[in-house]
Write a protein that holds these residues in place. Structure first.
Motif, PDB file in Angstrom:
ATOM      1  N   HIS A 104       2.581  -8.775  -4.912  1.00  0.00           N
ATOM      2  CA  HIS A 104       2.105  -9.816  -3.999  1.00  0.00           C
ATOM      3  C   HIS A 104       1.223 -10.794  -4.765  1.00  0.00           C
ATOM      4  CE1 HIS A 104       3.643  -7.556  -0.629  1.00  0.00           C
ATOM      5  NE2 HIS A 104       2.930  -6.498  -0.981  1.00  0.00           N
ATOM      6  N   ASP A 143       2.550  -5.652   2.322  1.00  0.00           N
ATOM      7  CA  ASP A 143       2.891  -4.346   2.883  1.00  0.00           C
ATOM      8  C   ASP A 143       1.878  -3.273   2.508  1.00  0.00           C
ATOM      9  OD1 ASP A 143       3.474  -4.223   0.185  1.00  0.00           O
ATOM     10  OD2 ASP A 143       5.417  -3.237   0.431  1.00  0.00           O
ATOM     11  N   ARG A 152      -3.870  -5.858   6.120  1.00  0.00           N
ATOM     12  CA  ARG A 152      -2.681  -5.696   5.279  1.00  0.00           C
ATOM     13  C   ARG A 152      -2.616  -6.807   4.241  1.00  0.00           C
ATOM     14  NH1 ARG A 152       0.485  -1.716   7.359  1.00  0.00           N
ATOM     15  NH2 ARG A 152       2.108  -2.155   5.818  1.00  0.00           N
ATOM     16  N   GLU A 175      -1.589  -1.635   3.297  1.00  0.00           N
ATOM     17  CA  GLU A 175      -2.694  -1.548   4.251  1.00  0.00           C
ATOM     18  C   GLU A 175      -3.924  -1.014   3.546  1.00  0.00           C
ATOM     19  OE1 GLU A 175      -3.755   0.085   8.728  1.00  0.00           O
ATOM     20  OE2 GLU A 175      -1.912   0.722   7.739  1.00  0.00           O
TER      21      GLU A 175
END
Length: 305
Positions: free
Chosen positions: A163, A14, A11, A16
């Protein structure tokens, strides 16, 4: 199960992803150096290659706005491929270094210039936000990543970035960045011939922190952007023969065996090599083979034709 899923998943925040991904550096020619003869890659062939990767389960692709050669950019080709692909693919890009329109590197990028780089990546990729942005420490002109990473953290808060990660860093950079914002991945040069990330503890640190470690140059090693050449390590050739595999597959499998947090992003513009690279996720090396490969490399002998 798809070919890319055989090595398992990890991951990125969030997101995957299958541990076998694709690196776009070679998509437009010889890495960041561009095609030596200036001939642009065929767009349809490039899109077909990317679709081939997605069909085999690749759902994690690494790119950058500075991956371009005459008349082509990796981001543009990825944009075109994703626009006609129905599935979800996490796109990881990087900022920090930059090249001008002639391809020359621009040194000493300031923190306030990173927003422009993020927006340029998003524009080229046709997205209103970026899944993961890595701050590449090389070329920043400073030993600390705090100001630059802080600028990206502000863009994350503003919704332009989902991210954050780091690239070409040392363990202390990871610690420094994590005081500012979460780090989901670290991308460094790493492979059988280039183990600095073992020596300084970076691979193990990422495992302890639950951060993906993503090697680049895992196949080419110290040859970096150079074109593929005959395998010079007899140990790799021996293990490859035992499995009916290619030396590149052995090198990829070796990195994946370092831990479930290690991802692979081998890049190629050759469809056959793409399939071979993805299939490396199925390769399971024995304890004896890992011990052999982990040992000191023998002195290379000159290769003869």
């Amino acid at each position: 199960m798809s070919a890319a899923a055989t090595a398992g998943t990890w991951r990125l925040g969030d997101l995957e992803v299958n541990r076998i991904g694709y690196g776009a550096m070679r998509l437009t020619g010889n890495g960041m150096l561009g095609n030596s003869d200036g001939t642009p890659i065929d767009r349809d062939a490039a899109v077909a290659l990317l679709h081939g990767a997605f069909e085999q389960g690749v759902n994690h692709i690494d790119t950058a706005a500075f991956y371009f050669s005459p008349l082509r950019s990796a981001n543009e080709l990825i944009n075109r491929a994703l626009s006609t692909w129905p599935g979800d693919v996490a796109v990881v890009t990087k900022v920090g270094p930059a090249r001008d329109v002639s391809g020359e590197w621009i040194a000493g990028v300031r923190p306030d210039q990173l927003r422009g780089q993020v927006e340029e990546n998003a524009r080229q990729l046709g997205r209103d936000h970026l899944d993961v942005v890595n701050l590449r420490a090389g070329g920043l002109g400073t030993d600390s990543v705090a100001e630059h990473f802080g600028a990206l953290a502000e863009l994350r808060e503003a919704g332009l970035i989902r991210h954050l990660g780091l690239s070409a860093v040392r363990p202390e950079h990871v610690a420094e960045a994590r005081t500012i914002a979460p780090v989901v991945c670290v991308q460094n040069a790493y492979g059988l011939d280039w183990r600095r990330a073992d020596e300084n503890g970076l691979v193990d640190l990422c495992a302890e922190l639950g951060i993906a470690f993503v090697p680049f140059f895992a196949v080419s090693g110290r040859r970096r952007e150079a074109a593929a050449s005959r395998e010079g390590d007899a140990r790799v050739r021996s293990v490859a023969r035992a499995h009916g595999a290619t030396p590149a597959q052995v090198r990829i499998a070796w990195t994946l065996h370092r831990g479930p947090h290690v991802l692979a992003i081998p890049g190629t513009a050759n469809p056959a090599h793409l399939t071979e690279n993805i299939a490396a996720g199925r390769l399971r090396l024995t304890a004896e083979e890992l011990s052999l490969l982990d040992g000191p490399a023998p002195q290379p002998r000159p290769l003869t034709r």
